[in-house]
Design an enzyme around this catalytic site. Structure first.
Site, short mmCIF file in Angstrom:
data_model
loop_
_atom_site.label_atom_id
_atom_site.label_comp_id
_atom_site.label_asym_id
_atom_site.label_seq_id
_atom_site.Cartn_x
_atom_site.Cartn_y
_atom_site.Cartn_z
N ASP A 13 20.07 1.51 146.66
CA ASP A 13 19.84 0.13 146.23
C ASP A 13 19.54 0.01 144.74
O ASP A 13 18.82 -0.89 144.30
CB ASP A 13 18.69 -0.52 147.03
CG ASP A 13 18.98 -0.55 148.51
OD1 ASP A 13 20.16 -0.69 148.87
OD2 ASP A 13 18.02 -0.44 149.30
N LYS A 16 24.19 -0.19 142.40
CA LYS A 16 25.50 0.47 142.24
C LYS A 16 26.63 -0.54 142.36
O LYS A 16 27.59 -0.51 141.59
CB LYS A 16 25.69 1.56 143.33
CG LYS A 16 24.67 2.68 143.26
CD LYS A 16 24.85 3.66 144.40
CE LYS A 16 24.51 3.08 145.77
NZ LYS A 16 23.12 2.70 145.96
N GLY A 40 24.64 -1.19 151.56
CA GLY A 40 24.69 -2.64 151.38
C GLY A 40 24.76 -2.88 149.89
O GLY A 40 23.79 -2.68 149.18
N HIS A 41 25.95 -3.24 149.41
CA HIS A 41 26.15 -3.40 147.96
C HIS A 41 26.34 -4.89 147.65
O HIS A 41 27.23 -5.53 148.20
CB HIS A 41 27.37 -2.59 147.50
CG HIS A 41 27.21 -1.11 147.73
ND1 HIS A 41 28.22 -0.21 147.57
CD2 HIS A 41 26.13 -0.38 148.12
CE1 HIS A 41 27.79 1.01 147.84
NE2 HIS A 41 26.52 0.94 148.19
N GLN A 218 24.19 5.03 149.06
CA GLN A 218 22.85 5.65 149.12
C GLN A 218 22.47 6.19 147.74
O GLN A 218 22.90 5.63 146.76
CB GLN A 218 22.79 6.73 150.22
CG GLN A 218 22.85 6.20 151.65
CD GLN A 218 24.24 5.81 152.10
OE1 GLN A 218 25.15 6.62 152.05
NE2 GLN A 218 24.41 4.59 152.55
P1 GDP Z 1 23.27 -1.02 145.74
O1 GDP Z 1 23.11 -0.68 147.18
O2 GDP Z 1 22.95 0.13 144.84
O3 GDP Z 1 24.63 -1.60 145.42
O4 GDP Z 1 22.19 -2.13 145.40
P2 GDP Z 1 21.84 -3.43 146.29
O5 GDP Z 1 22.93 -4.41 146.12
O6 GDP Z 1 21.46 -3.04 147.67
O7 GDP Z 1 20.49 -3.90 145.59
C1 GDP Z 1 20.43 -4.22 144.24
C2 GDP Z 1 19.98 -5.69 144.10
O8 GDP Z 1 19.64 -5.94 142.77
C3 GDP Z 1 21.07 -6.68 144.44
O9 GDP Z 1 20.47 -7.81 145.03
C4 GDP Z 1 21.67 -7.03 143.09
O10 GDP Z 1 22.24 -8.34 143.05
C5 GDP Z 1 20.46 -6.97 142.21
N1 GDP Z 1 20.70 -6.55 140.81
C6 GDP Z 1 21.56 -5.60 140.34
N2 GDP Z 1 21.39 -5.44 139.02
C7 GDP Z 1 20.41 -6.29 138.65
C8 GDP Z 1 19.75 -6.57 137.40
O11 GDP Z 1 20.02 -5.97 136.36
N3 GDP Z 1 18.75 -7.51 137.43
C9 GDP Z 1 18.40 -8.16 138.57
N4 GDP Z 1 17.41 -9.05 138.51
N5 GDP Z 1 19.00 -7.93 139.74
C10 GDP Z 1 19.98 -7.00 139.78
P1 IMO Z 2 22.93 1.71 149.52
O1 IMO Z 2 24.34 2.22 149.45
C1 IMO Z 2 18.76 2.42 150.59
C2 IMO Z 2 18.00 5.04 154.03
C3 IMO Z 2 17.40 4.41 155.27
C4 IMO Z 2 16.61 5.59 155.79
C5 IMO Z 2 17.51 6.78 155.48
C6 IMO Z 2 18.39 7.21 156.65
O2 IMO Z 2 22.85 0.25 149.77
O3 IMO Z 2 22.14 2.20 148.36
P2 IMO Z 2 20.60 6.23 157.74
O4 IMO Z 2 20.85 4.91 158.41
O5 IMO Z 2 21.47 6.48 156.56
O6 IMO Z 2 20.59 7.39 158.70
O7 IMO Z 2 19.08 6.10 157.19
O8 IMO Z 2 18.33 6.36 154.41
N1 IMO Z 2 19.24 4.40 153.55
C7 IMO Z 2 19.32 3.63 152.46
N2 IMO Z 2 18.35 3.18 151.62
N3 IMO Z 2 20.05 2.12 150.35
C8 IMO Z 2 21.04 2.58 151.16
O9 IMO Z 2 22.36 2.40 150.88
C9 IMO Z 2 20.68 3.33 152.30
N4 IMO Z 2 21.38 3.91 153.30
C10 IMO Z 2 20.49 4.57 154.05
O10 IMO Z 2 16.58 3.31 154.94
O11 IMO Z 2 15.43 5.75 155.05
MG MG Z 3 22.06 -1.37 148.86
#
Ligand code: GDP
Ligand code: IMO
Ligand code: MG
Length: 415
Positions: A13, A16, A40-41, A218
């Protein structure tokens, strides 16, 4: 640079999706090399928010999106995303990728329930059980959907054993063969046109001088081999696995962009040295909107951990960093940064402990940097720039991108 890996440098999270979306604008192909719908991106542009779990996010920008052999695929999620976004770009999935079956999801849920207090806190999407079957060589692969007879036969053989486990070991509901077979045959009909030789496709694209992005899911500390085991995922998010997960040589990876938040979050259980102990944790969570994309769970929040980030630089060979969500720290007058760990024997270290007991019981040493307490715009205020430079000096890696907001254009490129 023809090929770039975008890798999570923390516990997932990191943002990416946003960085991939940004760099996808200059790419031809975007590939995922590991993981499944546990990802979850979030991508935000033109006033729309997209949350993508299975398909590479490049599909949104009309690119060729590829799921490589190292991925696990939930056909229900994939078909849903193809319905929503499939016509925007071109999509291929490797025949060697493994299918997540309904019993994987059921076993993931039942096994977490059974572990009780010791649970990992998985996303309960069947990731661990699907990779376990792959390693046990009893998995069902995407290429098995090409032949209805083979698909049905494999489901029948697998189900005969899985139902015994579900019933006798986990005391959970069993699955009906006809029901699963007909559901998966209908997914199969949707997926057949997309099955391709993705290794060859990427190889040809690179030879033709096209730009290829590898979208990690991840993060480094969730890596099965190098992360905080057992609180990890069941695949290898580290950059090197872009090569194995797609089926190209490691010498084809030119640039490794590590994505890290300007602080740290973690979903699920497991040690987290720089986790914030004060009510400021709640403040960071609210300001950063730190709630899981897949599960809606609260993300645990900590200050930036340079010991863990140094480890990520080493494991991935990170050539530059994207530091996201710097804007979230704008509220704070002072910002602690973890620079070392004190180990249980009293020694201290700037390197990630090799032994899990040391990591579980280490104490973070913080250095406090001044905050800027103003909104981030096109130019960083002095204290924000000093924060970024502090990270660069500590890790000896340039921070080339700084995130200042969630939307695609809210990013500063540094020379
Ligand atoms: P990922 O799994 O690495 O793709 O990240 P996620 O999408 O799960 O979580 C990142 C969250 O931060 C999302 O809600 C993005 O919209 C938000 N985000 C990404 N870059 C920035 C930033 O520079 N500032 C803020 N405020 N939010 C950001
Ligand atoms: P993105 O791509 C954050 C965490 C789960 C748990 C561990 C194992 O959005 O960054 P799993 O279901 O993979 O067997 O769970 O890994 N986890 C993540 N945490 N971002 C993710 O993906 C994750 N995918 C799995 O919360 O701790
Ligand atoms: Mg994510």
């Amino acid at each position: 640079m023809p090929s770039t890996v975008i890798v999570g440098a923390q516990w997932g999270d990191e943002g990416k999706g946003k960085i991939v979306d940004l760099l996808a604008q200059e790419s031809d192909i975007v590939c995922r090399y590991q993981g499944g719908p546990n990802a979850g991106h979030t991508i935000i542009f033109d006033g729309e928010t997209y949350k993508i779990r299975q398909i590479p996010t490049g599909i949104l920008s009309g690119k060729t999106a590829i799921l490589g052999a190292g991925c696990v695929v939930d056909p229900e999620v994939l078909v849903g995303e193809l319905d929503a976004y499939g016509d925007r770009g071109t999509f291929y999935v490797s025949g060697n990728a493994h299918l997540i079956m309904p019993w994987h999801v059921a076993i993931d849920q039942a096994s977490e329930r059974r572990l009780g207090d010791l649970q990992i806190g998985t996303t309960r999407r069947g990731i661990g059980p699907a990779y376990a079957d792959k390693a046990s060589r009893i998995g069902i692969r995407v290429q098995d959907v090409l032949d209805p007879k083979i698909l049905r036969q494999k489901i029948e053989v697998a189900l005969a054993e899985k139902n015994v486990w579900l019933e006798r070991v986990y005391e959970a509901e069993t699955f009906d063969l006809e029901d699963v077979a007909s559901r998966y045959e209908s997914y199969a009909q949707r997926l057949r046109p997309y099955v391709g030789d993705t290794s060859l496709l990427v190889d040809k694209a690179l030879r033709a001088g096209q730009n290829v992005l590898f979208e990690g899911a991840q993060g480094t500390l969730l890596d099965l081999d190098h992360g905080t085991y057992p609180f990890v995922t069941s695949s290898n998010p580290v950059a090197a696995s872009a090569a194995t997960g797609i089926g190209i040589g490691p010498n084809r990876l030119d640039r490794i962009v590590g994505v890290a938040k300007a602080y740290v979050t973690r979903v699920g259980e497991g040690p987290f040295p720089s986790e914030i102990a004060s009510p400021q944790q709640e403040q960071v969570r609210e300001l950063g909107g730190e709630f899981g994309t897949v599960t809606g769970r609260e993300r645990r929040c900590g200050w930036l951990d340079l010991v863990a980030l140094r480890y990520a630089v080493r494991l991935n060979g990170i050539t530059s960093l994207a530091l996201t969500k710097l804007d979230v720290l704008s509220a704070f007058a002072e910002i602690p940064v973890c620079v070392r760990y004190v180990l249980p024997d009293g020694t201290d270290t700037a390197n990630f402990p090799a032994h899990q007991s040391d990591f579980h019981h280490c104490r973070p040493v913080f250095e406090t940097l001044p905050g800027w307490q103003s909104e981030l715009d096109d130019e960083l205020p002095d204290a924000a720039r000093a924060y970024v430079e502090f990270v660069e000096r500590a890790l000896d890696v340039p921070v080339q991108l700084v995130g200042t907001g969630a939307e695609r254009e809210r990013v500063l490129a540094r020379a």
